[in-house]
Design a protein around this motif. Structure first.
Motif, PDB file in Angstrom:
ATOM      1  N   VAL A  84       0.837  -1.197   0.000  1.00 12.36           N
ATOM      2  CA  VAL A  84       0.000   0.000   0.000  1.00 12.36           C
ATOM      3  C   VAL A  84       0.874   1.251   0.000  1.00 12.36           C
ATOM      4  CG1 VAL A  84      -1.647   1.346   1.352  1.00 12.36           C
ATOM      5  CG2 VAL A  84      -1.986  -1.110   1.077  1.00 12.36           C
ATOM      6  N   MET A  85       1.904   1.254   0.820  1.00 10.47           N
ATOM      7  CA  MET A  85       2.791   2.420   0.883  1.00 10.47           C
ATOM      8  C   MET A  85       3.494   2.656  -0.452  1.00 10.47           C
ATOM      9  SD  MET A  85       6.187   3.060   3.225  1.00 10.47           S
ATOM     10  CE  MET A  85       7.148   1.929   2.190  1.00 10.47           C
ATOM     11  N   LEU A  86       4.068   1.604  -1.033  1.00  7.98           N
ATOM     12  CA  LEU A  86       4.772   1.757  -2.301  1.00  7.98           C
ATOM     13  C   LEU A  86       3.822   2.201  -3.408  1.00  7.98           C
ATOM     14  CD1 LEU A  86       7.126  -1.368  -2.150  1.00  7.98           C
ATOM     15  CD2 LEU A  86       7.795   1.031  -1.914  1.00  7.98           C
ATOM     16  N   GLY A  87       2.601   1.677  -3.396  1.00  7.62           N
ATOM     17  CA  GLY A  87       1.621   2.104  -4.384  1.00  7.62           C
ATOM     18  C   GLY A  87       1.221   3.554  -4.218  1.00  7.62           C
ATOM     19  N   THR A  88       1.066   3.965  -2.966  1.00  7.81           N
ATOM     20  CA  THR A  88       0.724   5.361  -2.687  1.00  7.81           C
ATOM     21  C   THR A  88       1.868   6.288  -3.073  1.00  7.81           C
ATOM     22  OG1 THR A  88      -0.651   4.613  -0.836  1.00  7.81           O
ATOM     23  CG2 THR A  88      -0.085   6.940  -0.903  1.00  7.81           C
ATOM     24  N   TRP A  89       3.094   5.869  -2.766  1.00  6.36           N
ATOM     25  CA  TRP A  89       4.264   6.654  -3.169  1.00  6.36           C
ATOM     26  C   TRP A  89       4.297   6.828  -4.688  1.00  6.36           C
ATOM     27  CZ3 TRP A  89       9.307   4.744  -0.275  1.00  6.36           C
ATOM     28  CH2 TRP A  89       9.280   5.213   1.052  1.00  6.36           C
ATOM     29  N   ALA A  90       4.068   5.745  -5.422  1.00  5.39           N
ATOM     30  CA  ALA A  90       4.144   5.807  -6.879  1.00  5.39           C
ATOM     31  C   ALA A  90       3.101   6.774  -7.442  1.00  5.39           C
ATOM     32  CB  ALA A  90       3.961   4.413  -7.477  1.00  5.39           C
ATOM     33  N   ALA A  91       1.865   6.702  -6.912  1.00  6.71           N
ATOM     34  CA  ALA A  91       0.822   7.612  -7.380  1.00  6.71           C
ATOM     35  C   ALA A  91       1.183   9.056  -7.070  1.00  6.71           C
ATOM     36  CB  ALA A  91      -0.513   7.242  -6.731  1.00  6.71           C
ATOM     37  N   ALA A  92       1.773   9.280  -5.874  1.00  7.15           N
ATOM     38  CA  ALA A  92       2.172  10.642  -5.494  1.00  7.15           C
ATOM     39  C   ALA A  92       3.318  11.136  -6.367  1.00  7.15           C
ATOM     40  CB  ALA A  92       2.569  10.663  -4.021  1.00  7.15           C
ATOM     41  N   ALA A  93       4.299  10.280  -6.623  1.00 10.53           N
ATOM     42  CA  ALA A  93       5.449  10.679  -7.438  1.00 10.53           C
ATOM     43  C   ALA A  93       5.017  11.028  -8.860  1.00 10.53           C
ATOM     44  CB  ALA A  93       6.491   9.563  -7.459  1.00 10.53           C
ATOM     45  N   ALA A  94       4.050  10.290  -9.396  1.00  9.90           N
ATOM     46  CA  ALA A  94       3.580  10.566 -10.752  1.00  9.90           C
ATOM     47  C   ALA A  94       3.031  11.982 -10.852  1.00  9.90           C
ATOM     48  CB  ALA A  94       2.512   9.542 -11.145  1.00  9.90           C
ATOM     49  N   GLN A  95       2.405  12.472  -9.776  1.00 13.93           N
ATOM     50  CA  GLN A  95       1.875  13.831  -9.786  1.00 13.93           C
ATOM     51  C   GLN A  95       2.977  14.859  -9.552  1.00 13.93           C
ATOM     52  OE1 GLN A  95      -1.885  12.424  -7.288  1.00 13.93           O
ATOM     53  NE2 GLN A  95      -2.052  14.559  -7.822  1.00 13.93           N
ATOM     54  N   MET A  96       3.836  14.590  -8.568  1.00 11.97           N
ATOM     55  CA  MET A  96       4.862  15.580  -8.233  1.00 11.97           C
ATOM     56  C   MET A  96       5.822  15.813  -9.385  1.00 11.97           C
ATOM     57  SD  MET A  96       5.701  14.973  -4.168  1.00 11.97           S
ATOM     58  CE  MET A  96       5.777  13.177  -4.182  1.00 11.97           C
ATOM     59  N   ARG A  98       5.137  15.950 -12.356  1.00 18.31           N
ATOM     60  CA  ARG A  98       4.453  16.811 -13.325  1.00 18.31           C
ATOM     61  C   ARG A  98       4.276  18.227 -12.785  1.00 18.31           C
ATOM     62  NH1 ARG A  98      -1.065  14.194 -14.658  1.00 18.31           N
ATOM     63  NH2 ARG A  98      -1.159  15.982 -16.090  1.00 18.31           N
ATOM     64  N   GLY A  99       4.752  18.452 -11.563  1.00 14.60           N
ATOM     65  CA  GLY A  99       4.597  19.770 -10.961  1.00 14.60           C
ATOM     66  C   GLY A  99       3.273  19.953 -10.275  1.00 14.60           C
ATOM     67  N   LEU A 100       2.568  18.845 -10.001  1.00 10.58           N
ATOM     68  CA  LEU A 100       1.261  18.901  -9.360  1.00 10.58           C
ATOM     69  C   LEU A 100       1.354  18.459  -7.906  1.00 10.58           C
ATOM     70  CD1 LEU A 100      -0.858  17.217 -12.190  1.00 10.58           C
ATOM     71  CD2 LEU A 100      -0.546  19.662 -11.769  1.00 10.58           C
ATOM     72  N   PRO A 101       0.494  18.979  -7.042  1.00  9.62           N
ATOM     73  CA  PRO A 101       0.466  18.519  -5.652  1.00  9.62           C
ATOM     74  C   PRO A 101       0.010  17.076  -5.552  1.00  9.62           C
ATOM     75  CG  PRO A 101      -0.628  20.648  -5.889  1.00  9.62           C
ATOM     76  CD  PRO A 101      -0.408  20.108  -7.274  1.00  9.62           C
ATOM     77  N   VAL A 102       0.251  16.475  -4.412  1.00  8.81           N
ATOM     78  CA  VAL A 102      -0.180  15.107  -4.147  1.00  8.81           C
ATOM     79  C   VAL A 102      -1.696  15.092  -3.976  1.00  8.81           C
ATOM     80  CG1 VAL A 102      -0.081  13.202  -2.495  1.00  8.81           C
ATOM     81  CG2 VAL A 102       1.992  14.506  -3.052  1.00  8.81           C
ATOM     82  N   GLY A 103      -2.361  14.115  -4.604  1.00  8.78           N
ATOM     83  CA  GLY A 103      -3.789  13.939  -4.400  1.00  8.78           C
ATOM     84  C   GLY A 103      -4.636  14.916  -5.185  1.00  8.78           C
ATOM     85  N   ALA A 104      -5.938  14.855  -4.924  1.00  8.99           N
ATOM     86  CA  ALA A 104      -6.898  15.718  -5.604  1.00  8.99           C
ATOM     87  C   ALA A 104      -6.941  17.088  -4.940  1.00  8.99           C
ATOM     88  CB  ALA A 104      -8.286  15.072  -5.587  1.00  8.99           C
ATOM     89  N   ASP A 105      -7.631  18.027  -5.569  1.00  2.87           N
ATOM     90  CA  ASP A 105      -7.769  19.377  -5.030  1.00  2.87           C
ATOM     91  C   ASP A 105      -8.436  19.313  -3.661  1.00  2.87           C
ATOM     92  OD1 ASP A 105      -7.730  22.062  -4.813  1.00  2.87           O
ATOM     93  OD2 ASP A 105      -9.210  22.465  -6.382  1.00  2.87           O
ATOM     94  N   ASP A 106      -7.883  20.037  -2.690  1.00  6.61           N
ATOM     95  CA  ASP A 106      -8.430  20.021  -1.336  1.00  6.61           C
ATOM     96  C   ASP A 106      -9.727  20.832  -1.272  1.00  6.61           C
ATOM     97  OD1 ASP A 106      -6.442  18.476  -0.048  1.00  6.61           O
ATOM     98  OD2 ASP A 106      -5.093  20.210  -0.076  1.00  6.61           O
ATOM     99  N   ARG A 107     -10.794  20.180  -0.785  1.00 13.90           N
ATOM    100  CA  ARG A 107     -12.085  20.848  -0.635  1.00 13.90           C
ATOM    101  C   ARG A 107     -12.486  20.958   0.832  1.00 13.90           C
ATOM    102  NH1 ARG A 107     -13.080  23.064  -5.678  1.00 13.90           N
ATOM    103  NH2 ARG A 107     -12.580  21.535  -7.299  1.00 13.90           N
ATOM    104  N   ASN A 108     -12.057  20.011   1.639  1.00  9.87           N
ATOM    105  CA  ASN A 108     -12.461  19.972   3.044  1.00  9.87           C
ATOM    106  C   ASN A 108     -11.475  20.778   3.878  1.00  9.87           C
ATOM    107  OD1 ASN A 108     -13.359  19.436   5.591  1.00  9.87           O
ATOM    108  ND2 ASN A 108     -13.146  17.196   5.440  1.00  9.87           N
ATOM    109  N   THR A 109     -11.876  21.980   4.261  1.00  6.51           N
ATOM    110  CA  THR A 109     -10.975  22.841   5.028  1.00  6.51           C
ATOM    111  C   THR A 109     -10.862  22.421   6.485  1.00  6.51           C
ATOM    112  OG1 THR A 109     -12.792  24.384   5.514  1.00  6.51           O
ATOM    113  CG2 THR A 109     -11.454  24.804   3.526  1.00  6.51           C
TER     114      THR A 109
END
Length: 418
Positions: A84-96, A98-109
């Protein structure tokens, strides 16, 4: 509740990666649309280095200006948590990358942000994220011992290893983040550590600046903190023959999952720069075997002139001294072996005991088999190199760096857990 109704960690992993990919796509559209125009942040954005591919980026990639490196120890006791950790890291790295933040746009303040935010607006900055597995990753905890490559043998005690610090050595996993912006590189380590909570912790880390080796013919050779050009004869990524012969793991491996991967040796080498600064220029040049200003070997005129290791002066002594660094590190002195260097300078403030600067070289070297390349080369250097008077090896680690990821949903070492 029946066992069939309990979701497995593997299913959770698939769901998490799917959500991450969907979030990334949605966020990318909103983020890139919202930042359209000629803003200063957009002007700094560079074309990203592709994250997915047959081989991991950050090895043959032309060396960037900054480094953030971390070794992790796994604290979880089950293999699925690691997946799970390695998979989460890979998804996060794919975004970073590209110059994008980790995960989807934050909506819940009312919840902590998904991304830590410090790299917002800085663009990709040619970020690469490279992950490797240490020898201890293949112990009995996760049932992977039969997957450990023979080339991932523990490094032996080498000449000059008397100053190694356990707290700066080893690790189950490593993450190498290279970028042309220091915040972008640090952003990876910070977010990986956050995403690893409950599964892994940072064992040690190192920031680097000022690359000390050129890895492309398009790059000039930079200088180390001793003022000398470093890595002039380094393997260049454009040389497919050298990369195949000395860097990329091929069919010779006993573990097929490592094909198109490489092995990384990391060494933290402190330079006693206060002592070095009192030495004469002539002696400094004899230590390296090169002229300081031009970078040329003592037997030549241009930086890239081939050193003549047989040349002797009027006194009958070798022009390039027997203990000169370039003589002992030369392929001709090491049965033709080469390594791909990607080192960086570092500074970690003041040594509290001595009051002297704690600065030097964070040495990174990729190769096909450390037993045949790094170990014999470093053994010779550790015994005979005149440079040893001015350096101390304070950290050491070895990692198997697997091949690249095929696409969304893939992660480092996925085939090991199949």
């Amino acid at each position: 509740m029946s066992s069939k109704s309990v979701p497995s960690r593997r299913n959770l992993l698939g769901a998490a990666l799917g959500a991450a990919a969907a979030g990334a796509a949605g966020y990318a559209v909103a983020h890139e649309t919202g930042h359209a125009g000629g803003s200063p942040a957009a002007a700094r954005t560079q074309e990203p280095v592709p994250f997915y591919g047959a081989r991991q980026a950050g090895i043959a990639t032309p060396a960037q200006d900054r480094l953030a490196f971390a070794a992790f120890d796994i604290t979880a006791t089950d293999a699925e948590s690691v997946q799970v950790m390695l998979g989460t890291w890979a998804a996060a790295a794919a975004q970073m990358t590209r110059g994008l933040p980790v995960g989807a746009d934050d909506r819940n303040t009312q919840s902590p942000p998904v991304d830590t935010g410090e790299a917002e607006g800085l663009g990709p900055a040619r970020l690469t994220v490279t992950v490797g597995f240490g020898p201890t990753f293949f112990d009995e905890r996760f049932g992977l011992s039969h997957h450990r490559p023979a080339a991932l043998a523990d490094l032996p005690t080498l000449p000059g290893d008397g100053s190694l610090q356990p707290e700066r050595s080893g690790g189950d996993l490593c993450v190498q983040a290279c970028a042309d912006d220091p915040t972008v590189a640090f952003h990876v380590i910070r977010n990986f550590a956050r995403l690893a909570r409950g599964t892994a912790v940072i064992r040690w880390s190192q920031l680097g600046f000022g690359r000390t080796s050129s890895t492309s013919q398009a790059q000039q050779t930079e200088r180390n903190l001793m003022g000398f050009k470093d890595g002039t004869r380094n393997i260049k990524s454009e040389s497919g023959t050298d990369m195949a012969d000395y860097v990329w793991v091929g069919k010779e491996t006993d573990q097929s999952w490592m094909r198109d991967g490489s092995y990384l040796v990391a060494r933290r080498i402190r330079m006693l720069i206060e002592s070095w600064d009192t030495d004469s220029l002539a002696d400094q040049q004899n230590v390296f075997g090169r002229f300081r200003t031009s970078g040329a070997p003592l037997t030549g005129h241009g930086e890239f002139d081939t050193p003549d290791l047989n040349a002797k002066g009027r006194d009958g002594q070798p022009v390039i001294p027997a203990g000169a660094h370039i003589r002992l590190a030369s392929p001709s002195s090491n049965n033709g072996q080469k390594i791909l260097r990607r080192g960086y300078s570092y500074t970690d403030g003041i040594d509290a005991t001595t009051g002297l600067l704690d600065a030097g070289l964070f040495f990174l070297a990729y190769q096909k088999d450390p037993r045949k390349q790094f170990v014999p080369i470093q053994t010779r250097l550790g015994r005979q190199d005149n440079l040893n008077e001015y350096i101390r090896h304070t950290g050491s680690a070895l990692f198997a760096v697997p091949p690249g990821l095929k696409g969304a949903g893939d992660w480092w070492g996925k085939s090991l857990f199949a």
